[in-house]
Design a protein around this motif. Sequence first.
Motif, PDB file in Angstrom:
ATOM      1  N   VAL A 123       4.663   6.774   3.624  1.00  0.00           N
ATOM      2  CA  VAL A 123       4.495   7.750   2.762  1.00  0.00           C
ATOM      3  C   VAL A 123       4.797   8.995   2.998  1.00  0.00           C
ATOM      4  O   VAL A 123       5.093  10.074   2.243  1.00  0.00           O
TER       5      VAL A 123
ATOM      6  N   THR B 204       0.810   3.937  -2.950  1.00  0.00           N
ATOM      7  CA  THR B 204       0.443   5.161  -2.702  1.00  0.00           C
ATOM      8  C   THR B 204       1.451   6.380  -2.899  1.00  0.00           C
ATOM      9  O   THR B 204       0.974   7.423  -3.576  1.00  0.00           O
TER      10      THR B 204
ATOM     11  N   THR C 112     -10.136   9.559   0.483  1.00  0.00           N
ATOM     12  CA  THR C 112      -9.803   8.454   0.689  1.00  0.00           C
ATOM     13  C   THR C 112     -10.042   7.892   2.039  1.00  0.00           C
ATOM     14  O   THR C 112      -9.602   8.438   2.986  1.00  0.00           O
TER      15      THR C 112
ATOM     16  N   PRO D 101      -5.825  12.164  -1.532  1.00  0.00           N
ATOM     17  CA  PRO D 101      -5.755  11.444  -0.399  1.00  0.00           C
ATOM     18  C   PRO D 101      -6.987  11.898   0.580  1.00  0.00           C
ATOM     19  O   PRO D 101      -7.611  11.096   1.244  1.00  0.00           O
TER      20      PRO D 101
ATOM     21  N   LEU E  30      -0.205  13.170   2.754  1.00  0.00           N
ATOM     22  CA  LEU E  30      -1.666  12.505   2.905  1.00  0.00           C
ATOM     23  C   LEU E  30      -2.752  13.425   3.469  1.00  0.00           C
ATOM     24  O   LEU E  30      -3.881  12.873   4.058  1.00  0.00           O
TER      25      LEU E  30
ATOM     26  N   TRP F  25      -5.124  11.423  -7.972  1.00  0.00           N
ATOM     27  CA  TRP F  25      -5.400  11.015  -6.780  1.00  0.00           C
ATOM     28  C   TRP F  25      -5.455  11.816  -5.665  1.00  0.00           C
ATOM     29  O   TRP F  25      -4.490  12.370  -5.529  1.00  0.00           O
TER      30      TRP F  25
ATOM     31  N   TRP G  91       0.906  -1.231  -0.101  1.00  0.00           N
ATOM     32  CA  TRP G  91      -0.091  -0.130  -0.088  1.00  0.00           C
ATOM     33  C   TRP G  91       0.818   1.256  -0.050  1.00  0.00           C
ATOM     34  O   TRP G  91       0.519   2.232  -0.679  1.00  0.00           O
TER      35      TRP G  91
END
Length: 97
Positions: free
Chosen positions: A82, A53, A67, A64, A87, A62, A49
Motif C-alpha cells: 500500500v 486498503t 486503524t 489509517p 498509512l 477512512w 487487505w
Amino acid sequence: MADAWEAQGGEVVLDLSWPEVAASWLRQATRFAASEADLWIMFGPQLGWAQMTRRLLWSTPWEPGRTLVSAQLADPRVLDLVGLHNLKGIAGPGIQL
C-alpha cells in the motif's frame, strides 16, 4: 474477535469481510468506511487487505490513524504493498512510522 469485544461491553458497529479477489473493492470499501467507527480493526489475507486498503484510501474518508491491524498485516512487506507513507498513524505489532 467481535464476540470477545462485545462480551466486555464494547460495541461492534460492523463486521465486514471482503473477497481476496474483486473487480474494484469499491462496494466493500464504501460499506466499510460508512460507519462512524472510533477504531477500525483489520485482519485477514494480506493481498486482499492491501487491495481493499488502496481502495479505502482512494475512495473513502477512512483514516489509517484510527486503524489497528493484525500482526500478519503489520508485516513491512504487506504495508509496502500500500505504501507506508499512505498509512500515517496506522498501528499494529511492530509497525514503525
